[in-house]
Design an enzyme around this catalytic site. Structure first.
Site, short mmCIF file in Angstrom:
data_model
loop_
_atom_site.label_atom_id
_atom_site.label_comp_id
_atom_site.label_asym_id
_atom_site.label_seq_id
_atom_site.Cartn_x
_atom_site.Cartn_y
_atom_site.Cartn_z
N HIS A 6 -4.41 5.20 -27.10
CA HIS A 6 -4.27 6.43 -27.89
C HIS A 6 -3.12 6.31 -28.88
O HIS A 6 -2.32 5.39 -28.81
CB HIS A 6 -4.07 7.65 -26.98
CG HIS A 6 -2.73 7.73 -26.32
ND1 HIS A 6 -2.46 7.15 -25.10
CD2 HIS A 6 -1.58 8.32 -26.71
CE1 HIS A 6 -1.21 7.38 -24.76
NE2 HIS A 6 -0.64 8.09 -25.73
N GLU A 55 -3.78 11.77 -29.50
CA GLU A 55 -3.00 12.71 -28.69
C GLU A 55 -2.26 13.67 -29.62
O GLU A 55 -1.49 13.24 -30.47
CB GLU A 55 -1.98 11.94 -27.84
CG GLU A 55 -1.02 12.82 -27.07
CD GLU A 55 0.06 12.02 -26.37
OE1 GLU A 55 1.10 12.61 -26.05
OE2 GLU A 55 -0.12 10.81 -26.14
N HIS A 74 -0.36 5.64 -40.65
CA HIS A 74 -1.52 6.51 -40.72
C HIS A 74 -2.55 6.09 -39.68
O HIS A 74 -2.50 4.99 -39.16
CB HIS A 74 -2.15 6.50 -42.11
CG HIS A 74 -2.68 5.17 -42.52
ND1 HIS A 74 -1.91 4.23 -43.16
CD2 HIS A 74 -3.90 4.60 -42.36
CE1 HIS A 74 -2.62 3.15 -43.38
NE2 HIS A 74 -3.85 3.34 -42.90
N GLU A 116 -6.63 7.93 -43.06
CA GLU A 116 -7.44 7.13 -43.99
C GLU A 116 -8.91 7.23 -43.59
O GLU A 116 -9.25 7.14 -42.42
CB GLU A 116 -6.99 5.69 -43.94
CG GLU A 116 -7.77 4.76 -44.86
CD GLU A 116 -7.30 3.33 -44.78
OE1 GLU A 116 -7.88 2.49 -45.49
OE2 GLU A 116 -6.36 3.02 -44.01
#
Length: 119
Positions: A6, A55, A74, A116
């Protein structure tokens, strides 16, 4: 062997962020953890296809805007219908940067995180 699990974004308004991620990216909560004392709430979002999770963490004791520096980090998501997704994001007003030469663009979430979108 290690595998990705995550990535975390801290958010100022959890409900607003949950709404954004569902509307803009189709991500939905798959797990939620709340502190007994109410000091934090963590919600893991999933795409229903991979095991990777985003998360979102809300901290009661952090009312100020998060300092994201120059936002040189990102998250990236691949769009099955790139043109349709692009049109939706333009309509939502969340496209913050476009790079036609690379065939990508970025959207920004309510807290200023860049995401993105790739074909």
């Amino acid at each position: 062997m290690l595998t990705f699990n995550h990535f975390n974004f801290n958010v100022a308004d959890l409900d607003r962020s949950l709404k954004f991620y569902k509307e803009a990216l189709g991500l939905e909560p798959v797990r939620r953890k709340e502190a007994e004392d109410g000091s934090f709430v963590i919600v893991f979002l999933g795409d229903r296809r991979s095991t990777f999770r985003l998360e979102l963490t809300w901290l009661r004791g952090h009312p100020q805007k998060y300092d994201l520096g120059e936002c040189e980090f990102h998250l990236a998501l691949k769009a099955e219908d790139y043109q349709g997704t692009y049109a939706k994001h333009k309509e939502m007003g969340c496209v913050c940067f476009e790079n036609p030469a690379m065939g990508i663009y970025f959207i920004t979430d309510p807290d200023g995180y860049w995401i993105e979108i790739i074909p």
